[in-house]
Design an enzyme around this catalytic site. Structure first.
Site, short mmCIF file in Angstrom:
data_model
loop_
_atom_site.label_atom_id
_atom_site.label_comp_id
_atom_site.label_asym_id
_atom_site.label_seq_id
_atom_site.Cartn_x
_atom_site.Cartn_y
_atom_site.Cartn_z
N ASP A 23 4.22 -11.33 -0.48
CA ASP A 23 5.50 -10.62 -0.25
C ASP A 23 5.16 -9.16 0.08
OD1 ASP A 23 6.61 -10.00 -3.71
OD2 ASP A 23 4.58 -10.16 -2.89
N HIS A 254 -2.65 -5.53 -9.28
CA HIS A 254 -2.24 -6.91 -9.50
C HIS A 254 -2.82 -7.85 -8.43
CE1 HIS A 254 0.50 -5.11 -12.33
NE2 HIS A 254 1.19 -4.50 -11.39
O1 RIB Z 1 4.20 -8.30 -10.87
C1 RIB Z 1 3.38 -7.87 -9.82
C2 RIB Z 1 3.51 -8.78 -8.64
O2 RIB Z 1 4.86 -8.76 -8.15
C3 RIB Z 1 2.66 -8.33 -7.45
O3 RIB Z 1 2.33 -9.44 -6.67
C4 RIB Z 1 3.60 -7.43 -6.69
O4 RIB Z 1 3.24 -7.32 -5.31
C5 RIB Z 1 4.89 -8.18 -6.85
O5 RIB Z 1 4.91 -9.23 -5.88
CA CA Z 2 2.83 -9.40 -4.28
#
Ligand code: RIB
Ligand code: CA
Length: 333
Positions: A23, A254
């Site tokens: 995303d 992340h």
């Molecule tokens: O919680 C972090 C995740 O949620 C990551 O993938 C960030 O890009 C959002 O998609």
């Molecule tokens: Ca993401």
């Protein structure tokens, strides 16, 4: 002792085919750069899903980033706009900017998304690279769940699944207990975890512990290639968001951590195989990943019959390695 093989005689391993579901938000962009720069894998397709922003503009961001990296030929397909049980919730502009990449305007790629849905792309690739295709999912799991609904035999053709998502002992980030990728589509996550494949889950428990600092961002801004320089700009807004969390301008890693684990450049040192239950209720626990982490104090206790590794620790700090890989990217010819 046999002589060491001459460098030119070492046959580089064939890059492993990888499908990315994302995303494309800020940390997705960093993960994309990392995957593009990794010789061990070859991005054979990218599907977008609504999460940080809607799936269509996420595909636009992805195409523009691929062009900036000089790799415009990777197929990009738009995936699910809405989630299995509810509509797209509007994204996270306060985290990723209104355009998903820190409100940085990249040169617009001349390419458009591939015709067809991201699910079609994933299923096509699973046949083209049957038994070898690896999935890295760094957004809500809607596309993966839809692909499993369309063809439950998908699991037989996938070599590995790495997912950034969830929180076990750590707090959530969109609710007290829900992490965004799981919390934005809990029903999809439940279906993905229940499927007949091995999953490596990379939760906030570990991703919040690996960060980039302002000095790292400055290093990216000074890089030779345009992609890492753009990441340095894109991260500015993201650092503002994380300042109250960490007490200074910096950010968590992340999606890049999921990418680095999938590539194999970092190794999980603690990753028990445990039952993972996703709360799909309408209550305050909705979106929580309930991982059974009891009796883990003395080391990993694996539960027989469960196939989801819950990554709690990796072998080294990700930040320095990530900056080294990204600043090593070359400018498009
Ligand atoms: O919680 C972090 C995740 O949620 C990551 O993938 C960030 O890009 C959002 O998609
Ligand atoms: Ca993401």
């Amino acid at each position: 002792m046999s002589p060491r093989p001459r460098k030119e005689n070492i046959i580089a391993a064939t890059p492993r085919p990888l499908y990315l579901d994302c995303d494309t938000g800020v940390d997705d962009a960093v993960a994309l750069g990392y995957l593009l720069a990794s010789p061990a894998v070859r991005l054979v397709g990218i599907g977008t899903v609504s999460g940080n922003l809607a799936s269509a503009p996420a595909a636009r961001n992805t195409l523009d980033l691929l062009a900036l990296a000089g790799q415009p030929d990777v197929p990009v397909a738009i995936g699910a706009h809405d989630h299995l049980s509810h509509g797209f919730g509007g994204g996270a502009p306060h985290v990723h900017g209104a355009n998903g990449i820190g409100d940085v305007e990249l040169p617009r790629s001349t390419r458009e998304p591939r015709d067809g849905h991201a699910v079609d792309l994933l299923l096509d690739l699973s046949h083209e690279f049957a038994g070898e295709l690896e999935i890295v999912a760094i957004g809500p799991l809607t596309n993966l769940a839809l692909a499993l609904q369309a063809d439950p035999t998908l699991t037989e053709r996938i070599r590995s699944v790495t997912i950034m998502g969830g929180a076990g002992v750590a707090a959530g980030n969109i609710t007290p207990v829900a992490e965004a990728n799981i919390g934005n589509d809990p029903e999809a996550a439940a279906d993905v975890f229940a499927a007949d494949w091995d999953v490596t889950l990379v939760p906030l428990d570990v991703t919040m512990e690996h960060t980039l600092e302002e000095a790292d961002r400055e290093t990216l801004l000074a890089a030779n290639a345009p992609f890492p320089r753009a990441l340095g700009q894109i991260l500015d807004h993201y650092f503002d968001f994380y300042e109250p969390t960490y007490g200074r301008r910096m950010c968590a890693l992340h999606d890049p951590l999921a990418a680095a684990l999938a590539v194999g450049d970092v190794t999980a040192t603690r990753a028990p195989l445990v039952p993972i239950t996703v709360d799909t209720s309408a209550g305050p626990g909705r979106g929580q990943t309930i991982a059974d982490l009891r009796n883990q104090r003395l080391g990993d206790l694996h539960h027989d019959g469960h196939r989801t590794r819950f990554v709690r620790e990796i072998d080294r700090p990700l930040g320095p390695h990530l900056v080294e890989v990204l600043t090593g990217m070359t400018s498009p010819s």
